[in-house]
Design an enzyme around this catalytic site. Structure first.
Site, PDB file in Angstrom:
ATOM      1  CE1 TYR A  29      82.206  50.289  51.665  1.00  0.00           C
ATOM      2  CE2 TYR A  29      80.849  49.461  53.461  1.00  0.00           C
ATOM      3  CZ  TYR A  29      82.075  49.881  52.984  1.00  0.00           C
ATOM      4  OH  TYR A  29      83.160  49.904  53.809  1.00  0.00           O
TER       5      TYR A  29
ATOM      6  CD  GLN B 269      86.563  43.466  58.100  1.00  0.00           C
ATOM      7  OE1 GLN B 269      86.404  44.024  59.190  1.00  0.00           O
ATOM      8  NE2 GLN B 269      86.246  44.059  56.947  1.00  0.00           N
TER       9      GLN B 269
ATOM     10  CE1 TYR C  31      89.282  62.757  67.676  1.00  0.00           C
ATOM     11  CE2 TYR C  31      88.449  61.553  69.573  1.00  0.00           C
ATOM     12  CZ  TYR C  31      89.351  62.440  69.019  1.00  0.00           C
ATOM     13  OH  TYR C  31      90.311  63.025  69.816  1.00  0.00           O
TER      14      TYR C  31
ATOM     15  CG  HIS D 130      83.416  47.174  60.669  1.00  0.00           C
ATOM     16  ND1 HIS D 130      82.709  48.341  60.451  1.00  0.00           N
ATOM     17  CD2 HIS D 130      83.871  46.795  59.450  1.00  0.00           C
ATOM     18  CE1 HIS D 130      82.748  48.649  59.166  1.00  0.00           C
ATOM     19  NE2 HIS D 130      83.443  47.707  58.535  1.00  0.00           N
TER      20      HIS D 130
END
Length: 333
Positions: free
Chosen positions: A227, A53, A216, A115
């Protein structure tokens, strides 16, 4: 507007002259106002790491861009064994980028190509926010204030830490923490509210209202599962941790976000527009409704969507995802 042949684009930014800049993860920026004017510019990014990514990610304009030409960039930097998110400034003169300078690097290094977070936002006081991911295999770092992983960071334009950040002595850059892979970040100019969204694992994608210093939850509290099907946490809510404004289970894979303000779609005014990869829709989220309402007002798109922006003309511009991506302009007939 449709520009085919964009290669793994990540971010879409409009210039004052109405043209667009599009970042491609291999380290190039495309300037386009249409197919006829498509120009590709390679950036000399130091130690750019393109894998998974990673690569060139976000690009945002300084408030004085029309005078200074300054932009802020995020990209992954390093090697397979040790890489991180970097934040850099550069100057764009309409044809090329110069004076590229890395002003902030996320620590610690990680050995995963995923990520990164990487979304930028300029605050009204001239400071900046950048989101950082948890590195996937390092999710516990999201709860550790001495780590920059799994956070939103606030910094000055020169890369220094503002003295009024919530953990100024212990964690100078940390603005909020407990995030997984946040790729949506938007500041509402009307209210000053800061909204962030992030990828959960299998389920548990979130929209959060950010308040400085708040936690959070990830990975202590999540609506998602691993997963593999394994439970990550028994908690969906936890004391002194902020619950999301929106939870998507199953996952939609949110990739970017904008607030609609314009005359073309008055019914969407004030709503968050969220691009999705897995759901392949542009979602409109009305946080003012009780309960929160969400729709797919342009349900015929049916493509993996990477970014969204509101044009100066009031139209909605959507960047699709992949090796043959394009820009869609959405306007009433």
């Amino acid at each position: 507007m449709s520009v085919w042949s964009l290669n793994q684009p990540w971010a879409l930014t409009q210039l004052p002259d109405n043209n667009w800049l599009v970042t491609e993860r291999d380290g190039q920026v495309v300037i386009t106002g249409g197919v006829e004017s498509l120009v590709r510019i390679p950036l000399a990014l130091p130690d750019l790491y393109v894998a998974g990514q990673g690569g060139l990610l976000d690009l945002a304009l300084f408030a004085d861009f029309a005078v200074s030409g300054k932009v802020m960039l995020t990209f992954s930097q390093g090697t397979e064994e040790a890489n991180h998110l970097a934040v850099a400034t550069a100057v764009f003169n309409g044809e090329s980028f110069s004076d590229i300078s890395v002003i902030l690097t996320v620590s610690p290094d990680k050995d995963t190509p995923v990520h990164y977070g990487g979304r930028l936002a300029l605050l009204p006081d001239g400071t900046w926010l950048v989101t950082t991911g948890d590195g996937f295999d390092y999710r516990e770092e999201a709860q550790r204030l001495n780590s920059m992983l799994g956070k939103t960071l606030r910094f000055n334009a020169d890369g220094s830490a503002p003295e009024d950040n919530p953990f100024a002595e212990q964690a100078p850059y940390v603005f909020t923490y407990g995030h997984r892979n946040p790729q949506g970040l938007v500041v509402d100019a009307a209210s000053g509210a800061i909204y962030e969204h992030e990828h959960g694992p299998d389920g548990g994608d979130e929209i959060n209202l950010l308040t400085p210093g708040n936690n959070y939850g990830w990975p202590v509290a999540t609506f998602g599962t691993d997963y593999s099907g394994a439970q990550i946490s028994p908690f969906t809510r936890y004391a002194n941790m902020q619950s999301p404004q929106v939870n998507w289970t199953p996952s939609v894979a949110p990739s970017a976000m904008a607030i609609y303000r314009g005359q073309m779609f008055p019914e969407l005014n004030g709503q968050l527009l969220v691009t999705t990869l897995k759901a392949q829709q542009l979602l409109a989220v009305d946080l003012s409704a009780t309960p929160v309402q969400q729709t797919a007002p342009f349900a015929t798109i049916n493509q993996r969507l990477r970014d969204v922006a509101i044009g100066q003309d009031g139209a909605i511009y959507v960047l699709t995802d992949g090796k043959e991506a394009n820009i869609l302009r959405i306007a009433p007939r």
